[in-house]
Design a protein around this motif. Structure first.
Motif, PDB file in Angstrom:
ATOM      1  N   VAL A   1       0.988  -0.983  -0.046  1.00  0.00           N
ATOM      2  CA  VAL A   1      -0.073  -0.019   0.031  1.00  0.00           C
ATOM      3  C   VAL A   1       1.042   1.148   0.006  1.00  0.00           C
ATOM      4  N   LEU A   2       0.848   2.231  -1.009  1.00  0.00           N
ATOM      5  CA  LEU A   2       1.637   3.389  -1.095  1.00  0.00           C
ATOM      6  C   LEU A   2       1.016   4.219  -0.291  1.00  0.00           C
ATOM      7  N   LEU A   3       1.598   4.664   0.842  1.00  0.00           N
ATOM      8  CA  LEU A   3       1.430   5.879   1.659  1.00  0.00           C
ATOM      9  C   LEU A   3       2.493   7.092   1.275  1.00  0.00           C
ATOM     10  N   PRO A   4       1.667   8.101   0.698  1.00  0.00           N
ATOM     11  CA  PRO A   4       2.656   9.370   0.432  1.00  0.00           C
ATOM     12  C   PRO A   4       3.604   9.814   1.544  1.00  0.00           C
ATOM     13  N   GLY A   5       5.003  10.049   1.317  1.00  0.00           N
ATOM     14  CA  GLY A   5       5.552  10.738   2.318  1.00  0.00           C
ATOM     15  C   GLY A   5       6.082   9.592   3.362  1.00  0.00           C
ATOM     16  N   VAL A   6       5.458   8.523   3.172  1.00  0.00           N
ATOM     17  CA  VAL A   6       6.021   7.488   4.329  1.00  0.00           C
ATOM     18  C   VAL A   6       6.559   6.187   3.888  1.00  0.00           C
ATOM     19  N   ASN A   7       6.176   5.708   2.610  1.00  0.00           N
ATOM     20  CA  ASN A   7       7.005   4.447   2.211  1.00  0.00           C
ATOM     21  C   ASN A   7       7.007   4.405   0.561  1.00  0.00           C
ATOM     22  N   ASP A   8       6.945   5.685   0.032  1.00  0.00           N
ATOM     23  CA  ASP A   8       6.912   5.707  -1.344  1.00  0.00           C
ATOM     24  C   ASP A   8       8.169   6.324  -2.130  1.00  0.00           C
ATOM     25  N   SER A   9       9.299   6.665  -1.338  1.00  0.00           N
ATOM     26  CA  SER A   9      10.544   7.380  -1.869  1.00  0.00           C
ATOM     27  C   SER A   9      11.186   6.488  -2.673  1.00  0.00           C
TER      28      SER A   9
ATOM     29  N   ALA B   1      11.973   1.893  -2.671  1.00  0.00           N
ATOM     30  CA  ALA B   1      11.873   1.426  -3.896  1.00  0.00           C
ATOM     31  C   ALA B   1      13.220   0.196  -3.944  1.00  0.00           C
ATOM     32  N   LYS B   2      14.207   1.246  -4.116  1.00  0.00           N
ATOM     33  CA  LYS B   2      15.527   0.398  -4.101  1.00  0.00           C
ATOM     34  C   LYS B   2      15.752  -0.700  -2.973  1.00  0.00           C
ATOM     35  N   LYS B   3      15.206  -0.414  -1.839  1.00  0.00           N
ATOM     36  CA  LYS B   3      15.382  -1.432  -0.790  1.00  0.00           C
ATOM     37  C   LYS B   3      14.230  -2.688  -1.296  1.00  0.00           C
ATOM     38  N   LEU B   4      12.969  -2.436  -1.814  1.00  0.00           N
ATOM     39  CA  LEU B   4      12.281  -3.424  -2.331  1.00  0.00           C
ATOM     40  C   LEU B   4      12.912  -4.137  -3.376  1.00  0.00           C
ATOM     41  N   ILE B   5      13.560  -3.437  -4.222  1.00  0.00           N
ATOM     42  CA  ILE B   5      14.215  -4.464  -5.463  1.00  0.00           C
ATOM     43  C   ILE B   5      15.414  -5.358  -4.809  1.00  0.00           C
ATOM     44  N   SER B   6      16.039  -4.607  -3.791  1.00  0.00           N
ATOM     45  CA  SER B   6      17.028  -5.532  -3.231  1.00  0.00           C
ATOM     46  C   SER B   6      16.622  -6.712  -2.287  1.00  0.00           C
ATOM     47  N   ILE B   7      15.507  -6.706  -1.995  1.00  0.00           N
ATOM     48  CA  ILE B   7      14.821  -7.729  -1.403  1.00  0.00           C
ATOM     49  C   ILE B   7      14.471  -8.892  -2.522  1.00  0.00           C
ATOM     50  N   LEU B   8      13.795  -8.477  -3.670  1.00  0.00           N
ATOM     51  CA  LEU B   8      13.573  -9.303  -4.521  1.00  0.00           C
ATOM     52  C   LEU B   8      14.699  -9.746  -5.226  1.00  0.00           C
TER      53      LEU B   8
ATOM     54  N   SER C   1       5.914   6.487 -10.754  1.00  0.00           N
ATOM     55  CA  SER C   1       7.369   6.573 -10.540  1.00  0.00           C
ATOM     56  C   SER C   1       7.802   5.202  -9.814  1.00  0.00           C
ATOM     57  N   PHE C   2       7.133   4.912  -8.807  1.00  0.00           N
ATOM     58  CA  PHE C   2       7.474   3.975  -7.982  1.00  0.00           C
ATOM     59  C   PHE C   2       7.253   2.683  -8.866  1.00  0.00           C
TER      60      PHE C   2
END
Length: 363
Positions: free
Chosen positions: A265-273, A277-284, A321-322
């Motif tokens: 769930v994208l929360l503006p200013g909370v988890n959408d920077s 995205a880079k950390k999420l990509i590293s997990i994948l 963008s995300f």
């Protein structure tokens, strides 16, 4: 005519009204086909009043009504909101607790149903309206499946069902009995592949689902790739840390060969920077050998009654963008279609409004 004998029913089956009906028929020395007649009356002829099941002897109908009440449906709709693509129904359970169910109509013509497994929720995710209610109680298996039965009796098409409504499905042991009822050929008769279970990361529940229902779709609610922030947003992360959950999901994928969906769930200013995205990509990237079996679902946040004003609905360009960062890194991602914003489709919204209106009218 020779009367058949009923197979010995498991305690799990007797825990449902369908098993109890079979038990009653057995006690009344009725032939086995009587249960088939009842099941066909409900699921094929869409008859919910026992007295209207005229294929049954009058004496038997009276006996069933005496023990089970007039209707096979045990929950009562008390409020509904609708839009062209979504219907949201608030049901009252025995004892007065309430749950929500959403029926969604896709443009392609198929229908999907989002059902609840608990009244309220005790896990306290910060951005969730249901979390502000707190846990009232687990639903019984019948109360879970009755949400679908309500729409079945209205002749709605059960194309897919998601345990994504109020509550955490894998924290309720009755969820597994409900799945057995939904997949029972003589009852709802649904394939496991038409069911999705969503979890915030209840490890024992994921492992049990892997063993018992390996073909069911599994969705993991992630919402932040950073442990500290995820623990703040979703306190369950302190008990079942993200790394441990991901390890169990890897095992699920290897054992079942089934895709796991990661809900974000994208929360503006909370988890959408960009850093998120880079950390999420590293997990994948750490599970490249399983790349084809992980799919990221990006979800627009629906502002929720009773939740802090810090959480807003994201702008479309930020979502795109995300999404592009994930896609350019070579991973599967989808921006999930949004339903029912105008009818407050976020979990717990209709419940909260109903209770607020009730308190106002009582005063």
């Amino acid at each position: 005519m020779t009367k058949g004998t009923f197979h010995q029913l498991s305690s799990e089956k007797i825990a449902t009204k369908y098993g109890q009906l079979q038990q009653l028929l057995h006690a009344e020395n009725e032939p086995k086909f009587r249960f088939t007649q009842i099941a066909q009356a409900i699921f094929k002829q869409k008859i919910h009043q026992f007295e209207n099941m005229t294929v049954l002897p009058k004496r038997l109908r009276e006996k069933i009504v005496e023990q089970f009440g007039s209707s096979i449906l045990g929950i009562k709709p008390v409020a509904q909101t609708s839009s062209p693509q979504a219907d949201k129904v608030l049901f009252e359970l025995s004892g007065g607790d309430k749950v929500e169910t959403v029926a969604m109509k896709y443009r392609a013509g198929w229908e999907s149903f989002c059902i609840s497994s608990q009244s309220g929720c005790g896990f306290g995710c910060r951005f969730c309206a249901t979390g502000t209610i707190g846990l009232k109680r687990n639903l019984t298996a019948d109360e879970i499946t009755d949400q679908i039965l309500y729409f079945t009796l209205k002749n709605r098409s059960l194309d897919s069902i998601s345990f994504m409504g109020m509550g955490e499905a894998l924290a309720n042991p009755h969820t597994f009995t409900a799945i057995r009822t939904l997949t029972e050929p003589e009852l709802f008769g649904l394939s496991q592949r038409r069911l999705t279970v969503s979890t915030i990361g209840i490890i024992p529940g994921i492992q049990k689902l892997t063993r018992q229902f390996p073909q069911i779709h599994l969705t993991f609610s992630l919402h932040s790739p950073f442990d500290d922030q995820r623990s703040e947003l979703m306190p369950i992360n302190k008990k079942y840390p993200l790394a441990d959950v991901l390890e169990v999901l890897d095992e699920h994928v290897k054992m079942t060969g089934r895709k796991v969906y990661i809900a974000y769930v994208l929360l503006p200013g909370v988890n959408d920077s960009p850093d998120h995205a880079k950390k999420l990509i590293s997990i994948l990237r750490k599970r490249m050998d399983l790349k084809q079996l992980y799919h990221l679902n990006l979800i627009r946040y629906n502002p929720a009654l009773g939740v802090a004003d810090d959480y807003k609905r994201p702008e479309e360009h930020d979502i795109r963008s995300f999404y592009q960062q994930i896609k350019q890194a070579g991973f599967k991602a989808t921006i999930r279609q949004s339903f029912g914003v105008e009818i407050d489709a976020a979990c717990g919204q209709l419940y909260g409004q109903y209770e607020a209106n009730k308190r106002f009218s009582d005063n």
